[in-house]
Design an enzyme around this catalytic site. Structure first.
Site, PDB file in Angstrom:
ATOM      1  CD  GLU A  84      -2.703  -0.962   2.609  1.00  0.00           C
ATOM      2  OE1 GLU A  84      -3.030   0.133   2.941  1.00  0.00           O
ATOM      3  OE2 GLU A  84      -3.322  -1.884   3.010  1.00  0.00           O
ATOM      4  CG  ASP A  97      -2.609   7.617   9.063  1.00  0.00           C
ATOM      5  OD1 ASP A  97      -2.895   6.628   8.993  1.00  0.00           O
ATOM      6  OD2 ASP A  97      -2.879   8.505   7.952  1.00  0.00           O
TER       7      ASP A  97
END
Length: 259
Positions: free
Chosen positions: A50, A61
């Site tokens: 990814e 995140d």
């Protein structure tokens, strides 16, 4: 997406081997490292990769990946520059590649143009966590199909059975199962999520399941592989390459995750 033509991503899940995927941030630690890292990860035996599109306002995140986004943007990473890097990947790299990022830079680029560019460059799937499922089906599904891109969606412990079924029906490639409700790189223990993994394993989903978020150790990978098809490692890998890219160290890191 039953009429998605088979691509590298769908092909790797045809066997029962448990998969390992690595997340990297485009342009990190240095602007021109993306293709170099892809080559190293393929040689290390990673099953798919990814590539994160850096964005200043990512909400999912944790600090490690957020910092990598900040550094990549400071390095000068843009979508145009990333696409220029990826022009060469299919000459000697066969590992499946998924682009992952926020909708904002994709909107700015133009969604149709973005998908076409991904298809032309040999990208295999797109994971846009803030793309609503209804918008995908109403406005964007055709762009994925025209460019043979697997639409990958996230699910979490809070995803209702009805919505999970709808996501499974619309998606392709794999379902990205967030291991817990925390952000990436948190201290949540993988053992605490076994009930959720068991539930997913009993649902007989159409798509393979890849688990991500907070997978850091060989034991984490072992637990995930008991219940799902793939384990995705992000923050732990970003930490490994924070100061330099050392091929032997990366290969050792990948080998250390395998059971």
């Amino acid at each position: 997406m039953s009429n998605l033509t088979e691509n590298r991503l769908s092909n790797i899940f045809k066997n029962n081997k448990k998969k390992i995927s690595i997340y990297l941030t485009a342009g990190y630690p240095n602007l021109t490292d993306t293709v170099k890292l892809l080559k190293i990860l393929e040689s290390a035996g990673v099953d798919f990769v990814e590539i994160g599109i850096p964005f200043s306002d990512s909400v999912m995140d944790g600090p490690v990946i957020l910092n990598s986004h900040k550094k990549a943007l400071e390095n000068g990473m843009t979508l145009d520059f990333l696409f220029s890097q990826l022009e060469v990947i299919r000459k000697n790299i066969s590992v499946p590649v998924v682009l992952m990022g926020s909708m904002n830079p994709v909107y700015q680029y133009g969604f149709e143009n973005f998908c076409k560019k991904c298809g032309d460059l040999g990208v295999d799937g797109l994971l846009l966590p803030d793309l609503p499922l209804l918008d995908f089906k109403k406005y964007y599904q055709d762009f994925y199909q025209q460019n043979n891109l697997a639409p990958i969606f996230m699910i979490s412990p809070q995803t209702s059975p009805t919505r999970l079924a709808a996501i499974d029906e619309a998606g392709a490639g794999f379902l990205y199962a967030v291991s817990s409700s925390s952000t990436t790189g948190s201290s949540t223990k993988m053992e605490d999520n076994i009930g959720y993994f068991e539930k997913l394993g009993n649902l007989k989903l159409k798509n393979p399941v890849a688990v991500g978020f907070n997978i850091n150790t060989k034991n984490d990978v072992r637990i995930v592989h008991q219940y799902a098809d793939a384990a995705i490692i992000g923050s732990a890998f970003i930490k490994e390459i924070e100061y330099e890219i050392d091929e032997s160290r990366i290969i050792k890191f990948i080998n250390g995750l395998e059971n």
